[in-house]
Motif scaffolding. Structure first.
Motif, PDB file in Angstrom:
ATOM      1  N   GLN A  86       2.750   9.409  -9.255  1.00 49.38           N
ATOM      2  CA  GLN A  86       3.841   8.956  -8.380  1.00 49.38           C
ATOM      3  C   GLN A  86       5.204   9.253  -9.026  1.00 49.38           C
ATOM      4  O   GLN A  86       6.129   9.688  -8.347  1.00 49.38           O
ATOM      5  CB  GLN A  86       3.693   7.452  -8.148  1.00 49.38           C
ATOM      6  N   ALA A  87       5.293   9.025 -10.339  1.00 51.27           N
ATOM      7  CA  ALA A  87       6.546   9.277 -11.063  1.00 51.27           C
ATOM      8  C   ALA A  87       6.863  10.768 -11.127  1.00 51.27           C
ATOM      9  O   ALA A  87       7.981  11.163 -11.437  1.00 51.27           O
ATOM     10  CB  ALA A  87       6.464   8.700 -12.473  1.00 51.27           C
ATOM     11  N   ASN A  88       5.865  11.601 -10.813  1.00 54.11           N
ATOM     12  CA  ASN A  88       6.078  13.045 -10.739  1.00 54.11           C
ATOM     13  C   ASN A  88       6.369  13.506  -9.310  1.00 54.11           C
ATOM     14  O   ASN A  88       6.307  14.698  -9.002  1.00 54.11           O
ATOM     15  CB  ASN A  88       4.870  13.791 -11.313  1.00 54.11           C
ATOM     16  N   GLY A  89       6.675  12.533  -8.437  1.00 58.17           N
ATOM     17  CA  GLY A  89       7.113  12.878  -7.084  1.00 58.17           C
ATOM     18  C   GLY A  89       6.003  13.105  -6.085  1.00 58.17           C
ATOM     19  O   GLY A  89       6.228  13.680  -5.020  1.00 58.17           O
ATOM     20  N   ASN A  90       4.774  12.658  -6.407  1.00 53.04           N
ATOM     21  CA  ASN A  90       3.665  12.788  -5.446  1.00 53.04           C
ATOM     22  C   ASN A  90       3.523  11.503  -4.634  1.00 53.04           C
ATOM     23  O   ASN A  90       3.863  10.422  -5.103  1.00 53.04           O
ATOM     24  CB  ASN A  90       2.341  13.022  -6.194  1.00 53.04           C
ATOM     25  N   ARG A  91       2.999  11.652  -3.425  1.00 52.37           N
ATOM     26  CA  ARG A  91       2.528  10.472  -2.698  1.00 52.37           C
ATOM     27  C   ARG A  91       1.112  10.214  -3.218  1.00 52.37           C
ATOM     28  O   ARG A  91       0.349  11.159  -3.417  1.00 52.37           O
ATOM     29  CB  ARG A  91       2.494  10.740  -1.191  1.00 52.37           C
ATOM     30  N   VAL A  92       0.780   8.953  -3.435  1.00 51.58           N
ATOM     31  CA  VAL A  92      -0.515   8.642  -4.060  1.00 51.58           C
ATOM     32  C   VAL A  92      -1.284   7.628  -3.228  1.00 51.58           C
ATOM     33  O   VAL A  92      -0.713   6.664  -2.725  1.00 51.58           O
ATOM     34  CB  VAL A  92      -0.304   8.098  -5.497  1.00 51.58           C
ATOM     35  N   VAL A  93      -2.585   7.876  -3.074  1.00 49.48           N
ATOM     36  CA  VAL A  93      -3.478   6.887  -2.449  1.00 49.48           C
ATOM     37  C   VAL A  93      -4.527   6.519  -3.497  1.00 49.48           C
ATOM     38  O   VAL A  93      -5.234   7.387  -4.016  1.00 49.48           O
ATOM     39  CB  VAL A  93      -4.181   7.465  -1.194  1.00 49.48           C
ATOM     40  N   LYS A  94      -4.613   5.222  -3.800  1.00 49.98           N
ATOM     41  CA  LYS A  94      -5.570   4.736  -4.796  1.00 49.98           C
ATOM     42  C   LYS A  94      -6.818   4.250  -4.065  1.00 49.98           C
ATOM     43  O   LYS A  94      -6.724   3.384  -3.196  1.00 49.98           O
ATOM     44  CB  LYS A  94      -4.964   3.598  -5.616  1.00 49.98           C
ATOM     45  N   THR A  95      -7.974   4.816  -4.418  1.00 48.94           N
ATOM     46  CA  THR A  95      -9.201   4.411  -3.724  1.00 48.94           C
ATOM     47  C   THR A  95     -10.296   4.000  -4.702  1.00 48.94           C
ATOM     48  O   THR A  95     -10.263   4.338  -5.871  1.00 48.94           O
ATOM     49  CB  THR A  95      -9.774   5.538  -2.817  1.00 48.94           C
ATOM     50  N   ASN A  96     -11.247   3.280  -4.131  1.00 50.83           N
ATOM     51  CA  ASN A  96     -12.387   2.777  -4.895  1.00 50.83           C
ATOM     52  C   ASN A  96     -13.621   3.045  -4.038  1.00 50.83           C
ATOM     53  O   ASN A  96     -13.564   2.891  -2.820  1.00 50.83           O
ATOM     54  CB  ASN A  96     -12.184   1.265  -5.103  1.00 50.83           C
ATOM     55  N   ILE A  97     -14.716   3.490  -4.651  1.00 54.73           N
ATOM     56  CA  ILE A  97     -15.976   3.576  -3.916  1.00 54.73           C
ATOM     57  C   ILE A  97     -16.920   2.561  -4.552  1.00 54.73           C
ATOM     58  O   ILE A  97     -17.199   2.629  -5.745  1.00 54.73           O
ATOM     59  CB  ILE A  97     -16.589   5.009  -3.924  1.00 54.73           C
ATOM     60  N   VAL A  98     -17.353   1.590  -3.773  1.00 55.69           N
ATOM     61  CA  VAL A  98     -18.226   0.544  -4.288  1.00 55.69           C
ATOM     62  C   VAL A  98     -19.681   0.938  -4.041  1.00 55.69           C
ATOM     63  O   VAL A  98     -20.078   1.210  -2.903  1.00 55.69           O
ATOM     64  CB  VAL A  98     -17.918  -0.809  -3.597  1.00 55.69           C
ATOM     65  N   ASN A  99     -20.448   0.987  -5.112  1.00 54.70           N
ATOM     66  CA  ASN A  99     -21.879   1.318  -4.988  1.00 54.70           C
ATOM     67  C   ASN A  99     -22.622   0.038  -4.617  1.00 54.70           C
ATOM     68  O   ASN A  99     -23.061  -0.718  -5.469  1.00 54.70           O
ATOM     69  CB  ASN A  99     -22.392   1.901  -6.313  1.00 54.70           C
ATOM     70  N   ASP A 100     -22.707  -0.189  -3.311  1.00 53.97           N
ATOM     71  CA  ASP A 100     -23.203  -1.481  -2.812  1.00 53.97           C
ATOM     72  C   ASP A 100     -24.613  -1.391  -2.231  1.00 53.97           C
ATOM     73  O   ASP A 100     -25.066  -2.296  -1.546  1.00 53.97           O
ATOM     74  CB  ASP A 100     -22.246  -2.029  -1.742  1.00 53.97           C
ATOM     75  N   ARG A 101     -25.318  -0.288  -2.483  1.00 58.51           N
ATOM     76  CA  ARG A 101     -26.684  -0.155  -1.975  1.00 58.51           C
ATOM     77  C   ARG A 101     -27.495   0.636  -2.997  1.00 58.51           C
ATOM     78  O   ARG A 101     -26.935   1.258  -3.887  1.00 58.51           O
ATOM     79  CB  ARG A 101     -26.704   0.591  -0.639  1.00 58.51           C
ATOM     80  N   GLY A 102     -28.808   0.594  -2.844  1.00 58.94           N
ATOM     81  CA  GLY A 102     -29.658   1.363  -3.756  1.00 58.94           C
ATOM     82  C   GLY A 102     -30.621   0.462  -4.500  1.00 58.94           C
ATOM     83  O   GLY A 102     -30.590  -0.765  -4.383  1.00 58.94           O
ATOM     84  N   ILE A 103     -31.463   1.083  -5.301  1.00 57.15           N
ATOM     85  CA  ILE A 103     -32.552   0.361  -5.965  1.00 57.15           C
ATOM     86  C   ILE A 103     -32.020  -0.715  -6.913  1.00 57.15           C
ATOM     87  O   ILE A 103     -32.579  -1.802  -7.021  1.00 57.15           O
ATOM     88  CB  ILE A 103     -33.496   1.350  -6.704  1.00 57.15           C
TER      89      ILE A 103
END
Length: 597
Positions: free
Chosen positions: A150-167
Motif C-alpha cells: 500500500q505504501a508503494n501506491g498499490n490498492r490492496v485487498v487482504k484475504t484469508n482462506i479458512v480450511n474448514d472442511r476435510g478429514i
C-alpha cells in the motif's frame, strides 16, 4: 526535491555543457560516500570517461568544478580515482529536512483509483486447532506485506482462506462426539478454538493406540493406519459431510462457530484483519467444476480408477492429482476454486500467497494450472515463501499438542514486557491502566519486531527473552527511542520552544546531524525496495539503523541545551522528524509506538 535527483540533473547538464553529450538517467550513478572518504554523496565517473577523452581523475575534476559553480547543493569536492566525492551544502540539507517535515506521509506513495490491485492471502488456518507460533509469523508477514504494498501506491485487498472442511476437521468432530459429553466453550470456560484443538489431540492419541493394537496383532503398520476403526469412521463422516448429511453438517457448523469466535479474539490481539474471508467449504465445489471444465478441454486426464490428474511432465514436473477416485477434492482443487471466486470478486492485477516454504512445490504447480485455466495472473502469481519458526526445544506438532499457542505466547510477551518495564523503573509515575496499555504495546512490539526483522525466507529460532530488551536490535529499543523523542518535544513545548528551520541562520551542521537527515531521506527508497523484494525485514532494519543513528547523535549533542535558539529549533525539528519516520516505518510492520515509556 531529493538531493540525489538535484545532483543527477546537474551532472547531465555538466556532461552536455562540457562534452556535448546527452546522457540517459541510468548512466548517472549517485551513491552515499563511503565512510572512509570525505563527502556525503559520490558520483561514479567511469561512464563519462570516453566522452571526455580524459583520464577518470581529470574527468572527475572537471565535473566537480562544474558542479561547485552551477549546483547550489555542492559545496566542495574531492576525487579518488574514478569517484567524485561531493560535500553537500548545509542549506541543501536544511531544505531537504523542511521537505520531510512538510509531508506527513513522507516516503510513502498514495494509491489512486487506477493503481494496480494487489491481493494478499495470509493466515489460512484450519478449524481443527487454535493458531500457533507458525501462524503468528504468517499473519505478521501478511499484514506487514499489505502495508508495504500500500505504501508503494498499490490498492490492496487482504484475504484469508479458512480450511474448514476435510478429514482433519472430521477427526475433531468425531472425537467430540465420542468423548465430549456435550462440552461447550461456555461450560468449559475455554476459547472455542482451544476446545476443538483439544479434541484433535484426543483423536490422535486414541488413533495411535488403535494402530499399535493392530500392529501387535501382526498387521503391517501402513495397513494398520488405514484399517484402524477411528480413521474409517472419520472418512465415513467426511463422505457424509460431502453428501450434505443434515446431522453432520449441523455439528460441523456448531463446532466451526466456536472456532471462529476464538480466531477473531486472536486476530484482534495480534492486530491483523482481512477485507474478505473465503471458506474452503464454499470454494472446493467451484474447484471441482473448474477441474471438470479443464478435463473437457483436454487440459487434464482421467485414470482408470476415476481419479483426475494434470500431466506436468512437459514442465519438468510429475503428474498431479486433482480429484480422488471417489470424487473428493484435494488442496489444489480448493486453491483453483478460490482463485475462480476471487477473480470473479476482484479485478486482481497481482496475487501474493503468504505460505510456508514446505508448500513451494504446491505453488509451482498451482501457477502452471491457473495459467492453463486462463487466469491472467496465474503465471506471475507470487508465492511469498517463508521459513519455519522453531523453538529452542525443536519443532512443533499440532496433533501431539506440542505447539506454542498464539494466545499463550502473546499473553507471555505482554506479561514479560510489564515485568521488565517495572524492574527498569519505567512505570513509576503511571496509572495501572497506562501500565497495562504500554505493556501491551511493548510486548506485542517485541514479538512482531523479533519475527519481522529476520529475512522471511530463513527458518528462525524464536526466543521470547531475547526479544524484550531495551537495547540492541529489538522492538522495545526502537519504541523507547520514539517515546524519548516525544518526551523531549513535550518538554520543549512546555518551555515555549518550537521546531522550525525556515528562519534559521545555521551555516554549518555536524556530521551526525547530516547523517540523520540523509538517513531519513532514504526512507522512501527503503519502502520501495521492501515492496520489490517483498521484505518486511528491510523496513525493520531501516528503523533500527535510523534509531541507532539518532541515539549516537543524542549521546553527543544536547537538544534542549543547545548553544543557540536556532540550533535548538533545528535539533527539535530533526528529532520530531526522526520520530515521525520511526512511527511511519514501524506502522508498516504493524507495530505501535507509545507516546511515553
Amino acid at each position: 526535491m531529493k538531493i540525489e535527483n538535484m545532483i543527477a540533473d546537474a551532472v547531465k547538464q555538466a556532461v552536455k555543457s562540457l562534452y556535448g553529450q546527452e546522457v540517459p538517467d541510468k548512466m548517472v550513478q549517485v551513491q552515499k560516500t563511503r565512510s572512509e572518504f570525505e563527502g556525503n554523496l559520490t558520483l561514479v565517473v567511469f561512464p563519462f570517461v570516453k566522452m571526455a577523452r580524459k583520464s577518470p581523475e581529470q574527468t572527475a575534476q572537471e565535473l566537480g568544478s562544474y558542479l561547485v559553480e552551477n549546483c547550489e547543493a555542492v559545496e566542495r569536492f574531492n576525487v579518488v580515482k574514478g569517484f567524485l566525492n561531493m560535500v553537500i551544502a548545509p542549506a541543501a540539507w536544511l531544505s531537504l529536512l523542511a521537505d520531510i517535515d512538510a509531508d506527513e506521509h513522507y516516503g510513502m506513495k498514495q494509491a489512486t483509483d487506477d493503481s494496480p490491485l494487489v491481493m494478499i492471502e495470509y493466515s489460512s488456518p484450519n478449524t481443527n486447532k487454535p493458531l500457533h507460533l507458525g501462524h503468528v509469523r504468517n499473519n505478521l508477514l501478511g499484514w506487514s506485506l499489505a502495508q508495504i504494498m500500500q505504501a508503494n501506491g498499490n490498492r490492496v485487498v487482504k484475504t484469508n482462506i479458512v480450511n474448514d472442511r476435510g478429514i482433519h476437521i472430521c477427526k475433531s468432530m468425531l472425537a467430540w462426539l465420542k468423548w465430549g459429553n456435550g462440552e461447550t466453550p461456555e461450560s468449559s470456560g475455554k476459547k472455542g478454538d482451544h476446545l476443538i484443538g483439544d479434541y484433535y489431540v484426543a483423536f490422535d492419541k486414541h488413533y495411535r493406540e488403535e494402530v499399535k493394537e493392530l500392529v501387535a496383532k501382526g498387521m503391517d503398520e501402513e495397513q494398520a493406519k488405514q484399517e484402524a476403526p477411528l480413521i474409517k469412521e472419520a472418512h465415513d463422516m467426511l463422505v457424509k459431510w460431502e453428501q450434505n448429511d443434515p446431522e453432520v453438517r449441523a455439528l460441523w457448523e456448531k463446532m466451526n462457530a466456536w472456532v471462529y469466535a476464538g480466531f477473531d479474539e486472536t486476530y484482534k490481539k495480534l492486530g491483523v484483519s482481512f477485507d474478505k474471508i473465503y471458506y474452503e467449504s464454499q470454494t472446493y465445489l467451484k474447484g471441482k467444476a473448474k477441474v471438470e471444465e479443464g478435463l473437457e478441454k483436454g487440459l487434464f486426464f482421467r485414470k482408470e480408477d476415476n481419479s483426475v490428474w494434470a500431466d506436468l511432465t512437459n514442465e519438468g514436473l510429475d503428474q498431479k492429482l486433482l480429484l480422488r477416485s471417489d470424487g473428493t477434492s484435494v488442496y489444489m482443487t480448493q486453491d483453483i476454486g478460490t482463485a475462480e471466486m476471487r477473480f470473479h470478486d476482484y479485478p486482481i492485477d497481482k496475487m501474493i500467497y503468504v505460505v510456508g516454504n514446505e508448500q513451494n512445490y504446491h505453488f509451482q504447480v498451482l501457477s502452471i494450472l491457473l495459467d492453463r485455466l486462463g487466469f491472467k495472473w496465474g503465471k506471475e502469481l507470487v508465492h511469498f515463501s517463508y521459513g519455519m519458526v522453531e523453538l529452542p526445544n525443536g519443532k512443533m506438532k499440532s496433533r501431539e499438542g506440542t505447539v506454542v499457542d498464539a494466545d499463550d505466547l502473546m499473553d507471555l510477551m505482554v506479561a514479560d514486557a510489564k515485568k521488565t518495564s517495572e524492574e527498569l523503573g519505567k512505570f513509576d509515575d503511571m496509572t495501572e491502566e497506562e501500565r497495562n496499555e504500554i505493556a501491551r504495546i511493548v510486548g506485542m512490539g517485541a514479538l512482531k519486531y523479533f519475527i519481522l526483522k529476520v529475512d522471511a525466507r530463513k527458518n528462525m529460532l524464536f526466543n521470547p527473552e531475547e526479544s524484550i530488551d531495551f537495547n540492541g536490535n529489538t522492538g522495545p529499543f526502537i519504541q523507547y527511542t520514539y517515546a524519548r523523542i516525544r518526551s523531549i518535544l513535550r518538554k520543549a513545548a512546555a518551555a515555549g520552544s518550537t521546531s522550525q528551520t525556515s528562519s534559521t541562520g545555521l551555516t554549518s551542521l555536524s556530521g551526525k546531524e547530516i547523517d540523520l537527515i540523509q538517513k531519513m531521506s532514504e526512507f522512501g527508497a527503503a519502502v520501495e525496495q521492501a515492496g520489490k523484494d517483498y521484505s518486511p525485514s528491510g523496513i525493520a532494519n531501516y528503523c533500527y539503523e535510523l534509531t541507532k543513528q539518532f541515539n549516537q547523535f543524542y549521546h553527543d549533542y544536547s537538544i534542549l541545551g543547545a548553544d543557540t535558539e536556532e540550533e535548538k529549533a533545528f535539533r527539535l525539528m530533526l528529532a520530531k522528524n526522526v520520530a515521525k519516520t520511526i512511527k511511519n516505518g514501524m506502522s508498516l510492520l504493524g507495530i505501535e509506538v507509545p507516546e511515553r515509556m
